[in-house]
Design an enzyme around this catalytic site. Structure first.
Site, PDB file in Angstrom:
ATOM      1  N   HIS A   1      49.411  11.701  84.370  1.00  0.00           N
ATOM      2  CA  HIS A   1      48.492  12.746  83.907  1.00  0.00           C
ATOM      3  C   HIS A   1      48.763  13.090  82.435  1.00  0.00           C
ATOM      4  O   HIS A   1      47.837  13.179  81.626  1.00  0.00           O
ATOM      5  CB  HIS A   1      48.630  13.994  84.788  1.00  0.00           C
ATOM      6  CG  HIS A   1      47.784  15.134  84.323  1.00  0.00           C
ATOM      7  ND1 HIS A   1      46.408  15.058  84.271  1.00  0.00           N
ATOM      8  CD2 HIS A   1      48.113  16.368  83.844  1.00  0.00           C
ATOM      9  CE1 HIS A   1      45.926  16.197  83.792  1.00  0.00           C
ATOM     10  NE2 HIS A   1      46.934  17.011  83.522  1.00  0.00           N
TER      11      HIS A   1
ATOM     12  N   LYS B   1      51.750  29.932  77.906  1.00  0.00           N
ATOM     13  CA  LYS B   1      50.841  29.829  79.046  1.00  0.00           C
ATOM     14  C   LYS B   1      50.713  31.180  79.758  1.00  0.00           C
ATOM     15  O   LYS B   1      49.619  31.600  80.137  1.00  0.00           O
ATOM     16  CB  LYS B   1      51.306  28.739  80.026  1.00  0.00           C
ATOM     17  CG  LYS B   1      50.370  28.654  81.221  1.00  0.00           C
ATOM     18  CD  LYS B   1      50.374  27.376  81.963  1.00  0.00           C
ATOM     19  CE  LYS B   1      49.298  27.462  83.053  1.00  0.00           C
ATOM     20  NZ  LYS B   1      49.283  26.335  83.934  1.00  0.00           N
TER      21      LYS B   1
ATOM     22  N   ASN C   1      42.586  23.752  78.955  1.00  0.00           N
ATOM     23  CA  ASN C   1      42.022  22.449  79.329  1.00  0.00           C
ATOM     24  C   ASN C   1      41.813  21.544  78.121  1.00  0.00           C
ATOM     25  O   ASN C   1      41.167  20.500  78.238  1.00  0.00           O
ATOM     26  CB  ASN C   1      40.690  22.646  80.060  1.00  0.00           C
ATOM     27  CG  ASN C   1      40.894  23.401  81.354  1.00  0.00           C
ATOM     28  OD1 ASN C   1      41.860  23.173  82.065  1.00  0.00           O
ATOM     29  ND2 ASN C   1      40.015  24.357  81.646  1.00  0.00           N
TER      30      ASN C   1
ATOM     31  N   GLU D   1      51.866  17.904  77.654  1.00  0.00           N
ATOM     32  CA  GLU D   1      51.341  19.257  77.934  1.00  0.00           C
ATOM     33  C   GLU D   1      51.973  20.278  76.987  1.00  0.00           C
ATOM     34  O   GLU D   1      51.331  21.239  76.578  1.00  0.00           O
ATOM     35  CB  GLU D   1      51.586  19.669  79.394  1.00  0.00           C
ATOM     36  CG  GLU D   1      50.811  18.854  80.436  1.00  0.00           C
ATOM     37  CD  GLU D   1      49.313  19.192  80.533  1.00  0.00           C
ATOM     38  OE1 GLU D   1      48.816  20.059  79.789  1.00  0.00           O
ATOM     39  OE2 GLU D   1      48.630  18.545  81.359  1.00  0.00           O
TER      40      GLU D   1
ATOM     41  N   ARG E   1      45.466  32.631 106.177  1.00  0.00           N
ATOM     42  CA  ARG E   1      44.737  33.319 105.085  1.00  0.00           C
ATOM     43  C   ARG E   1      45.619  33.687 103.894  1.00  0.00           C
ATOM     44  O   ARG E   1      45.322  34.584 103.122  1.00  0.00           O
ATOM     45  CB  ARG E   1      44.016  34.570 105.591  1.00  0.00           C
ATOM     46  CG  ARG E   1      42.971  34.250 106.620  1.00  0.00           C
ATOM     47  CD  ARG E   1      42.064  35.419 106.893  1.00  0.00           C
ATOM     48  NE  ARG E   1      41.141  35.071 107.946  1.00  0.00           N
ATOM     49  CZ  ARG E   1      41.433  35.170 109.235  1.00  0.00           C
ATOM     50  NH1 ARG E   1      42.601  35.637 109.617  1.00  0.00           N
ATOM     51  NH2 ARG E   1      40.548  34.814 110.139  1.00  0.00           N
TER      52      ARG E   1
ATOM     53  N   HIS F   1      40.795  13.552  82.450  1.00  0.00           N
ATOM     54  CA  HIS F   1      40.359  13.376  83.848  1.00  0.00           C
ATOM     55  C   HIS F   1      39.448  12.152  83.984  1.00  0.00           C
ATOM     56  O   HIS F   1      39.529  11.416  84.967  1.00  0.00           O
ATOM     57  CB  HIS F   1      39.654  14.629  84.357  1.00  0.00           C
ATOM     58  CG  HIS F   1      40.615  15.769  84.608  1.00  0.00           C
ATOM     59  ND1 HIS F   1      40.237  17.087  84.602  1.00  0.00           N
ATOM     60  CD2 HIS F   1      41.942  15.764  84.862  1.00  0.00           C
ATOM     61  CE1 HIS F   1      41.297  17.841  84.838  1.00  0.00           C
ATOM     62  NE2 HIS F   1      42.344  17.067  84.999  1.00  0.00           N
TER      63      HIS F   1
HETATM   64  N1  GLY Z   1      46.746  23.610  83.545  1.00  0.00           N
HETATM   65  C1  GLY Z   1      45.756  24.495  83.069  1.00  0.00           C
HETATM   66  C2  GLY Z   1      45.814  25.850  83.696  1.00  0.00           C
HETATM   67  O1  GLY Z   1      46.722  26.151  84.439  1.00  0.00           O
HETATM   68  O2  GLY Z   1      44.939  26.641  83.465  1.00  0.00           O
END
Ligand code: GLY
Length: 361
Positions: free
Chosen positions: A266, A228, A246, A186, A122, A253
Site C-alpha cells: 500500500h 494525524k 487521502n 505515509e 453492535r 488505490h
Molecule cells: N488513512 C486516512 C485516514 O485515516 O483518514
C-alpha cells in the site's frame, strides 16, 4: 514507562496513543480499562508467534481471561466473507459486551479486528497494538476500520475509535525493508501536508538515520501521529478536512486494484500516487521543481515514483474510487508543501497528462 503520549480527541471523548519500548507496560495499561469481562487478541499466527512470549510473560496470572483468535494476513483475506468464523469464535469464547478486542499486528489486522469490534454485539471496545511502521503512524489512529468486498477495498466499514493505541517500538526491529518503505511513504504524506519541521526532517535525513533505537525515528513517528490526531480531532468522520489524509490515495488505490494487490505494498502505491497528485497540483501553484525534490526524497527512502501501467487503465480504475462524487474525480492537491486543498475537481484529461508527465521523472 512509556516514551511519549499523544491524546486523540474525537466526538465522544479521547484516547491515548502511547509509545513504549516493548510490552512492559501492557499489563498496567490493560488494568486501566474498567469493567472488562475478557480480552480477545486477534492476530495473524506468525505475528502472535513472534510476540506471544513477551505478552505471556507480561500478562502471566492476569485476573481477566485472555483468549486468542487467529486470522489470515494479507489484503485479500481482509474480506467480509472471512468475518463469520471470527464472530462464531467470539460467541464460542463467551465474548459479551464487556469484552475487549486487542488487535495485534499491522494495518490488515487493525482494520479487520476494528471492524469486528465495531459490529460484534453492535460494538464493543478494542485496543490497537500496531507492529508495523504504517500501522503506528496511520491505520491504528483515527478509528477508520473496514473490510473489503469483491467489488472494492474498504467498502464496508465504520468509524470506531480504539480505547488505546499501544506502540511497542521494538516490534519495528523485525520489519523487512519493504515494510519500512510502506510506513515511510505515509509519513512522507503527512510531512507534505503538514510542512514545517516534519518536512525538514524528511529532507535532511537519510534512510540509514532512521533506525529503531534512534531519537529521530521516535520523533518522526510521534510528529506523524500528532499531525494525524490534529486532523481527526477537527473532522472525525471525513466530512471535510480529514479528506486531506487521502493525498495520493486516488492513484494509489487505482494502481493497487489494477495490479491486483500483488505488485505494490500500500505504501509503495501511495508513493506513486503522491507524485501524480503533486504533478496535478501544479495547476494550483505547486512548483514542478518541488515535485523533483520529492522524487529525490523518495529515492533516498527506497520508494517507487512510477508505475508502468497504461495511464488509461489507471484512470479506468480510478472511476471506482469511493470518494468520487458523481462523474467528477476529486483530488487532494497541494498549493505548496504544508498547504493542502481537498475536493479539487480534476478532469480525466488532466489526470492523463499528469500520468504521462510522471513517466519523465
Ligand atoms: N488513512 C486516512 C485516514 O485515516 O483518514
Amino acid at each position: 514507562m512509556f516514551f511519549s503520549e499523544i491524546k486523540v480527541s474525537y466526538s465522544n471523548g479521547e484516547y491515548p496513543v502511547r509509545m513504549y519500548k516493548d510490552f512492559h507496560g501492557l499489563r498496567l495499561e490493560l488494568e486501566k480499562i474498567s469493567n472488562v469481562s475478557r480480552f480477545i487478541i486477534i492476530s495473524e499466527r506468525s505475528i502472535s508467534q513472534t510476540y506471544n512470549k513477551y505478552i505471556e510473560s507480561e500478562l502471566k496470572g492476569y485476573s481477566v481471561p485472555i483468549d486468542q483468535i487467529f486470522i489470515k494476513g494479507g489484503e485479500k483475506n481482509k474480506h467480509i466473507s472471512r468475518m463469520k468464523r471470527v464472530f462464531n469464535e467470539l460467541i464460542d469464547l463467551g465474548a459479551d459486551r464487556k469484552s475487549v478486542i486487542i488487535a495485534l499486528g499491522g494495518g490488515v489486522v487493525g482494520d479487520y479486528s476494528g471492524f469486528i469490534a465495531a459490529t460484534y454485539q453492535r460494538g464493543i471496545r478494542f485496543i490497537q497494538i500496531p507492529t508495523t511502521l504504517l500501522s503506528c503512524v496511520d491505520s491504528s489512529v483515527g478509528g477508520k476500520v473496514a473490510v473489503n468486498v469483491d467489488k472494492g477495498k474498504n467498502m464496508v466499514g465504520a468509524f470506531h475509535q480504539p480505547e488505546l493505541v499501544y506502540i511497542p517500538m521494538f516490534a519495528l526491529s523485525t520489519l523487512p525493508e519493504r515494510e519500512w518503505s510502506c510506513g515511510l511513504a505515509e509519513m512522507l504524506k503527512h510531512s507534505l501536508l503538514a510542512g514545517g519541521e516534519m518536512w525538514q526532517d524528511f529532507k535532511s535525513h537519510e534512510r540509514k538515520d532512521i533506525k529503531v533505537d534512534s531519537e529521530i525515528l521516535r520523533k518522526m513517528i510521534l510528529d506523524s501521529i500528532r499531525f494525524k490526531a490534529s486532523v481527526v480531532a477537527q473532522d472525525e468522520k471525513e466530512g471535510g478536512i480529514r479528506q486531506i489524509l487521502n493525498l495520493g490515495h486516488t492513484t494509489a488505490h487505482a494502481i493497487e486494484s489494477l495490479t491486483r494487490y500483488k505488485k505494490y505494498s500500500h505504501g509503495e502505491a501511495v508513493a506513486i500516487g503522491l507524485i501524480t497528485a503533486l504533478i496535478l497540483s501544479n495547476k494550483i501553484g505547486f512548483s514542478i521543481d518541488k515535485v523533483e525534490t520529492v522524487t529525490r526524497i523518495m529515492e533516498k527512502y527506497n520508494l517507487p515514483i512510477n508505475d508502468n501501467s497504461k495511464p488509461s487503465d489507471i484512470i479506468k480504475h480510478m472511476q471506482h474510487d469511493k470518494k468520487k462524487v458523481g462523474n467528477d474525480l476529486k483530488f487532494v492537491l497541494l498549493e505548496d508543501v504544508g498547504k493542502p486543498k481537498f475536493a479539487v475537481t480534476v478532469s480525466s484529461k488532466e489526470i492523463l497528462s499528469a500520468l504521462k508527465e510522471q513517466r519523465k521523472f
